[in-house]
Design an enzyme around this catalytic site. Structure first.
Site, mmCIF file in Angstrom:
data_model
loop_
_atom_site.group_PDB
_atom_site.id
_atom_site.type_symbol
_atom_site.label_atom_id
_atom_site.label_comp_id
_atom_site.label_asym_id
_atom_site.label_seq_id
_atom_site.Cartn_x
_atom_site.Cartn_y
_atom_site.Cartn_z
ATOM 1 N N TYR A 70 6.600 -9.626 7.698
ATOM 2 C CA TYR A 70 5.668 -8.072 7.933
ATOM 3 C C TYR A 70 6.241 -7.535 9.373
ATOM 4 O O TYR A 70 6.011 -8.429 10.207
ATOM 5 C CB TYR A 70 4.236 -8.171 7.873
ATOM 6 N N ASP A 110 1.019 -1.184 -0.321
ATOM 7 C CA ASP A 110 0.050 -0.311 0.115
ATOM 8 C C ASP A 110 0.975 1.037 0.008
ATOM 9 O O ASP A 110 2.183 1.454 0.153
ATOM 10 C CB ASP A 110 -0.780 -0.065 1.266
#
Length: 181
Positions: free
Chosen positions: A105, A47
């Protein structure tokens, strides 16, 4: 390709008309280097504002170039906030997204009301009290196989939205807490 980038100035990974994206910058650089159009596939889409330390991408080229020359050439053509850190020849069957076995992540939380300007782009400032024991207990609930349909866009073409989380944990160093999943 293995890529690293500071996502602050990017509108995510995927090419979007009129917007600066990681995929767009890499494709432009590789097209200049290879002297033909290419399509770069990332192992995932990030994103706006998301950074990467080791995102894998694949590209097919008609040029036969030494991987070291590709590494030097693409980095000479890329802007300072994105870098290829490794280039490897892969089998024709390799696909960065479909061949991925796992992803990691990390989310960095700054636990002090004053954030250094050298860290502010990379951490989330959260100065309110947190119960370490409850945070660790809650983190354990991520581990396992779960349906992530509620996190997908309504029109996503992905049919199987079930994923397995193999590890989720926190590290704490000074004012910084880092969540790994």
């Amino acid at each position: 390709l293995t890529l690293a980038y500071d996502g602050t100035s990017f509108h995510g990974w995927q090419v979007q008309p009129g917007l600066r994206t990681v995929q767009g910058e890499i494709q432009q650089a590789l097209q200049k280097l290879f002297n033909h159009e290419v399509s770069v596939t990332g192992s995932g889409r990030t994103d706006t504002g998301v950074h990467a330390h080791g995102q894998v991408a694949s590209v097919v080229t008609m040029r036969n170039m030494d991987t070291g020359a590709v590494l030097r050439g693409v980095n000479a053509l890329l802007p300072r906030d994105v870098r290829a850190v490794a280039v490897e020849v892969a089998s024709p069957e390799f696909h960065a997204r479909r061949s991925a076995r796992s992803k990691t992540y990390q989310y960095r939380i700054w636990r002090n009301p004053i954030v250094s300007p050298f860290e502010s782009r990379y951490v989330y400032a959260f100065r309110y009290p947190l119960d370490e024991m409850l945070v660790d207990l809650g983190t354990k609930s991520f581990i396992g196989t779960h349906d992530f349909t509620s996190f997908c866009a309504a029109a996503t073409p992905v049919e199987d939205r079930t994923r397995t989380i193999y590890d989720a944990h926190w590290t704490r160093t000074g004012d910084e807490w880092t969540f790994y999943i």
